[in-house]
Motif scaffolding. Structure first.
Motif, PDB file in Angstrom:
ATOM      1  N   TYR A 115      39.133  45.915  35.811  1.00  0.00           N
ATOM      2  CA  TYR A 115      39.264  45.443  37.242  1.00  0.00           C
ATOM      3  C   TYR A 115      38.074  44.932  38.216  1.00  0.00           C
ATOM      4  N   VAL A 151      43.962  42.144  38.836  1.00  0.00           N
ATOM      5  CA  VAL A 151      43.745  42.242  40.281  1.00  0.00           C
ATOM      6  C   VAL A 151      45.247  42.025  41.048  1.00  0.00           C
ATOM      7  N   ARG A 162      44.906  39.071  45.585  1.00  0.00           N
ATOM      8  CA  ARG A 162      43.873  38.007  45.859  1.00  0.00           C
ATOM      9  C   ARG A 162      44.247  37.049  46.923  1.00  0.00           C
ATOM     10  N   ALA A 219      36.490  41.382  43.706  1.00  0.00           N
ATOM     11  CA  ALA A 219      37.497  42.622  43.140  1.00  0.00           C
ATOM     12  C   ALA A 219      36.446  43.763  42.846  1.00  0.00           C
ATOM     13  N   TRP A 242      38.879  45.896  46.911  1.00  0.00           N
ATOM     14  CA  TRP A 242      38.121  44.575  47.088  1.00  0.00           C
ATOM     15  C   TRP A 242      36.863  45.139  48.045  1.00  0.00           C
TER      16      TRP A 242
END
Length: 378
Positions: free
Chosen positions: A165, A174, A177, A199, A206
């Protein structure tokens, strides 16, 4: 359907209808959104007013007030509190010429509210300005559905173990985004000194970085970046949590690693000044742990376990390129002999004013022990 149910109802409103109104002219008037830290020391609040013309500097934005009894900052019988504008940004939601304005909160007697930690931070930064302190803070956060479950995680059970990840790419690695990139662009538009994003190790987690910022600017820009993050997430119908350990078990927590240097650390031979500062920090570990989260270290105790790339909360440590240490000296700095170091102890929900003030008190003003000096008369 599971994904749709995890977002808020308001995020499903027709945004094209909203755009019709957002394009309407304002006839020279300006919408100013006042932003402040509430009584929790973590949450941000906002409200807006109209000014007859665009403010060109923070001095052009008038003081305002709000009901402190509704933000856990005052009693109902004496609830009016002052909003004192301190830093102005462009508004990425209502667009130019509209503004976002960060404010300090003062009580009825003009003394700083309990969660107004900017007030003393500013005094300290003014005292140490000749040392030219630079900061960069790495804000980790976790995306949650409106149901409080990590966004994109299976409704029942867990995603695969950590590994693919961190800085990942791909729909199975992920989640969210779109939110991250929207936040990045909004910060750039606003004038926030955002300098990167990635990430993180736990899925749905994040990080964005703000800096380098000098002195009080660090807290101002990180708080506004947080406000913009919450506001972007609101549009997408999800929640950003700064909880330092949102998921128990074999999952990484969330920190706010703080990179720091003074002018003499950045010069050739600065490593000796870095090492001297770390030595001072080593003797004041308990004090720093107490101010590195809003609950005197209780939040960080869930995160700083000595596992998952953290140090142990009860022990101070330092090392080159060591992400399991309290303080990390980057490998390049060790090779060059000058630069900066990283304090890895601050929690994701720390107040950046408290963190940067504490570092300056210890490393430049040479304070020791758990008590702080009042510089009000100096």
């Amino acid at each position: 359907r599971a994904v749709a149910m995890s977002v808020s109802h308001s995020s499903r409103l027709n945004k094209l209808v909203r755009e019709q109104y957002m394009r309407l002219p304002q006839d020279g008037r300006v919408q100013v959104t006042y932003v402040w830290i509430d009584g929790s020391g973590e949450g941000v609040r906002c409200k807006s007013r109209t000014l007859d013309k665009e403010p060109k500097s923070i001095e052009d934005v008038p003081e305002w007030n709000f009901d402190g009894s509704s933000t856990a900052q005052a009693e109902g019988s004496n609830s009016d509190m002052f909003l004192v504008p301190v830093c102005m940004f462009r508004d990425p939601f209502c667009l130019d010429p509209n503004k976002l304005v960060l404010c300090e909160v003062l009580k009825y007697n003009r003394k700083p509210a309990e969660t107004n930690l900017r007030h003393t931070c500013k005094k300290v930064m003014d005292l140490v300005k000749d040392s030219r302190p630079w900061f960069g803070m790495e804000q980790e956060y976790t995306l949650l559905g409106i149901n409080g479950h990590p966004y994109g995680w299976p409704d029942n059970g867990f995603p695969g173990p950590q590994g693919p990840y961190y800085c990942g790419v791909g729909a199975d690695k992920v989640y969210g985004r779109d939110i991250v990139e929207s936040h990045y662009k909004a910060c750039l538009y606003a004038g926030v000194k955002i300098c990167g994003t990635n990430a993180e190790v736990m899925p749905s987690q994040w990080e964005f970085q703000v800096g380098p910022c000098e002195g009080i600017e660090m807290g101002d820009h990180l708080w506004m970046a947080r406000f913009i993050l919450h506001r972007v997430c609101e549009d997408f119908g999800v929640v950003a949590t700064l909880d330092p350990k949102p998921m128990t078990g074999n999952w990484n927590g969330a920190g706010c690693h703080t990179n720091y240097s003074t002018e003499e650390m950045r010069r050739e031979g600065g490593l000796k000044h870095i090492e001297a500062a770390i030595e001072k920090l080593s003797k004041r570990h308990d004090y720093h742990i107490c101010v590195y989260d809003p609950r005197g270290g209780r939040d960080n105790s869930r995160r700083l376990t000595g596992h998952h790339e953290t140090s142990n909360i009860f022990e101070f440590s330092a090392g080159v390129a060591n992400r399991g240490a309290s303080i990390r000296i980057p490998r390049q700095v060790g090779q060059d002999g000058y630069g900066y170091f990283e304090d890895r102890r601050p929690a994701a929900n720390c107040d950046p004013y408290a963190v940067t003030e504490a570092i300056m008190r210890t490393t430049v003003l040479n304070e020791t022990g758990v008590d702080t000096k009042d510089y009000a008369d100096h």
